[in-house]
Design a protein around this motif. Sequence first.
Motif, PDB file in Angstrom:
ATOM      1  N   GLY A  60      -1.627  13.319   5.352  1.00 34.38           N
ATOM      2  CA  GLY A  60      -2.621  12.561   5.202  1.00 34.38           C
ATOM      3  C   GLY A  60      -3.378  13.041   6.649  1.00 34.38           C
ATOM      4  N   TRP A 104       4.819  12.569   4.367  1.00 34.20           N
ATOM      5  CA  TRP A 104       3.247  12.246   3.461  1.00 34.20           C
ATOM      6  C   TRP A 104       2.449  11.715   4.412  1.00 34.20           C
ATOM      7  CZ3 TRP A 104       0.601  12.996  -0.629  1.00 34.20           C
ATOM      8  CH2 TRP A 104      -0.248  11.818  -0.904  1.00 34.20           C
ATOM      9  N   GLU A 105       2.710  11.040   5.506  1.00 37.21           N
ATOM     10  CA  GLU A 105       1.782  10.728   6.691  1.00 37.21           C
ATOM     11  C   GLU A 105       1.286  11.860   7.225  1.00 37.21           C
ATOM     12  OE1 GLU A 105       1.743   8.037  10.732  1.00 37.21           O
ATOM     13  OE2 GLU A 105       3.625   7.833   9.443  1.00 37.21           O
ATOM     14  N   ARG A 153       2.402  10.568  -2.944  1.00 37.33           N
ATOM     15  CA  ARG A 153       3.688  10.419  -2.172  1.00 37.33           C
ATOM     16  C   ARG A 153       5.032  10.461  -3.187  1.00 37.33           C
ATOM     17  NH1 ARG A 153       8.608   7.585  -2.202  1.00 37.33           N
ATOM     18  NH2 ARG A 153       9.496   7.239  -0.042  1.00 37.33           N
ATOM     19  N   ASP A 181      -4.443   7.498   1.765  1.00 39.35           N
ATOM     20  CA  ASP A 181      -2.853   7.109   2.025  1.00 39.35           C
ATOM     21  C   ASP A 181      -2.916   5.540   1.239  1.00 39.35           C
ATOM     22  OD1 ASP A 181      -0.237   5.853   2.436  1.00 39.35           O
ATOM     23  OD2 ASP A 181      -0.388   6.717   4.313  1.00 39.35           O
TER      24      ASP A 181
END
Length: 932
Positions: A651, A647-648, A607, A119
């Motif tokens: 990850g 996106w988190e 992202r 990230d």
Amino acid sequence: MTEHAAPANTEHAAPAKGEHAVPANTEHAVPANTEHAVPAKGEHAVPANTEHAVPAKGEHAVPANNRLLMVQPYTQFVEKAVALGFEVWSIWDPTLQPASYLAGVEKVSREMLWVDFSDEAALRGLVRRTALAHDVGCVLHLGEEATMVAVAEEAQALGLALNPPEALRRLNDKAALRELLAEHGLSPVRTAVAGTPDEVGSVLAGFGLPAVVKPTRLQGSAAVRLVAGPADLDAWRRELAGHGYGGPVLVEEYLRGPEFSVETLTRGGRHLVVGVTAKRKTPAPAFVETGHVFPAPLPDADTDAIGELVTAVLDAAGYRFGPAHTEVILTEAGPRVVESQARLGGDRIPALIRLATGFDIEGAVFDLLVGGTAEPAPAERTAAISFFAFPPGRITRLEGMAELDALPHVHGVRFPFAEGDVLPPTRHSGSRHGHVIVTGGTAEEAERLAAETKALPRVETVSAVLNAVRAAPAAPMRPDRTLLLIGHLTEPVRIAKELGLNVILVQHKEKFQPEQAELADVTLIADYTDWSVLEPLARAAHTIWNFSAALSLTEPGLEPAGRVNDLFGLGGTGFEPARLLRDKLAMRRHLAAAGAPAVAAEPLTDRDSLAAFGAAHGYPFVVKPVDLTAGYALFRVAGPQEVDGVWERIGEARRTGMDRGSTMYAVTEFLMEQYIDGPEYSVEAFSFHGRHTVVAVTEKLTGGGHFVELGHAQPARLDPADEQRLVEAAGEFLDAIGITDGPSHTELRLSSRGPLIIEGHNRLGGDRIPELVQAAYGVDLTRYALAWPFGLVEPMTKRPEPIAAGCVRGIVGRPGRVAAITGADELRAHPSVLALDLAARTGSVVRPIRDNWDRLGLLAVTAAGTDEAVALCEELLATALTVSIEPESESEPEPESEPETEDKSESEDKSEPEVKVKDKDKDKDQSEGEDR
């Protein structure tokens, strides 16, 4: 010094005597050897050749303070910085090393900070916040190259950078380095760049063979191969697929000659060549490093030419400070650069330098940081590291490794395996078997001693590829009735034997059950997901028993079975249709090329690609792994405000690395695709010589703000015209993919645009759907799948009529810990219950439901009609089964705001199946459930 009998297959073994605990298979693992003390400043004479000497103290600005922010520092780096008076804040990704190792880093750091290195935004933010919060003097990154540029850009913005970010990019990126060399007329090497692995074939067609292919963003010789023909290219593609890599690939001319690496230190843009190391490598096509010798036994003229080339490269890159490791091949036309990295060399090269010269190149980095000097002395002896290369397989005998400690010329041994462990094939630096470090008066003596030392231990192995629980049948087998069955549960083996078939079962060790070996004629334990393992095994089995069909009914075995069918021309589903069904992005592209109704889909890269896809194709859209099942890591992006949250979550899934339901599924690539509205169904079909017969249409019961499948019902409650549209769409899909024989499970939605494919599988449906089919239609699809290749059943010429109905429900509960489960035996005895599967046990932790693996189990029932079956399933869950759940303080909390994963408004069945969930804190019964 020997690191012996570590836990089985432990990549990161305990440190050797005198070494720091840096994991052995880490490319940048360069532990200090405290047997050889770091020389005091001024003890060493200045080298005779000072053309590229690092400037003396005072010529470089000393950091304004002693607060140092280090990214991915190994233990010895922090220790040496602290020894010079630095306070160190360390940033690490907790998934990259064992917790025990990182605890050592944390112990010597002022503070340990954690972040997901994949990230980039989070890493940048942490670097920025930490540097500002603690007023650090500079930012130093001595770890892996992948994150160096991002960290340097943040440091530059704060005035704390030791190198221009562009200098790091030019050195670390293989393609950028080639551009730099061409621009400056250095090290002429013919090259080309393929944007993706799929483009390599066309690039090679115009480039010529032989050529070397290098993924630009992999390390440790991973997937670096010499390609001399189509077979080499195919083998390389299979290897690359195992790395989940989809980035650029460098194609280079094949350079012939010995290879060396050059270790340098730079301060103020002036470069000191610390030494040249000779590499020892496996022959082409693999290029795996098998050893290093320092100093390299080279004539002075060659050493000087190599050093001058490397310093010119560093000058051209604009490199200002720190170590660099540059690899060079000495061709007939002179030295040519292979690659370069802005870091210290791996494979214990710093230890070799220290043993040969007394110079601590690691400590010198920090000496230079405080304005000191780097003064390596001439080598007084030669040091060598040589890597063990034992036959791969399970270790049955291990003797003599510990005795190596007593040898006077040995300075380090690492062998992180014990009897019973499996030695992997050596395909890259991460799969080598350990090493021995020795010294000798000359290079020849050091290499001889290393070879003699490696020959002393006795390591015997048996094939781990073939672990035959039963390697020979009890009675002769008929080839025309012999089946190679790849994977799956015990019941298909039992059915195959009932059909009179001889069964050669190839089973994964994680799925093996002793009863399978009792049923099968031959049982072989092997990782069948690895074609390099399965292919020789299948060839041997075909030579011995001449099986007539190869089949798998389990997801990870479908592509391997297709390869076997293709290899021997057995018919059935081949590899390409199986691949298209497993690779959802490839499936979307294939359907688009075939003219099927378009569903936009693109690979996820970062992202920003999420936001770009939403802007191009609208919201909502779906993000999911390219090749997983069971709803794992499947997200719905409802709008731009959810991009960061999704996106988190992606990850998190990548950090886990595996589908948590099975270690046989690796989480690698993701795709984005348009969201398909409407109720969801699956079509259960069987294909006979290219003709598809639909056996059942299954209604999916969904809901609850996620993609979890909470139930299935048959026959689907559909308008006949809509059902026919689904049937036709499934048939067209199977034709487009190329399915000709066997079972299929096709998932669709009846959208506002008509029936649209979600995904498909050339296997039976999961979640007890085959049991529903047998109860509702009287068709045993498992028996059909096993019998059809041998002509033991007649093809179905028309759709069967329903004779009853069935429903299966997922069992769900609130987060906590299971204290007790009651009523299960009584429920299984109910005359209408087809199956009760309970994944939960007393003590199981219950997570908030996100995917199919979060369900506590399944209940399947039958009744006269679909409505009755659904109602009965819900009633039994509400009244007959009780799951007592107590709060779990450490269980995962529900996120305050989480991306949506399903439109509740689109679930046709709004009722919630209630399993009695007893909250022990409140001492009362409550109902918890989600409708599927």
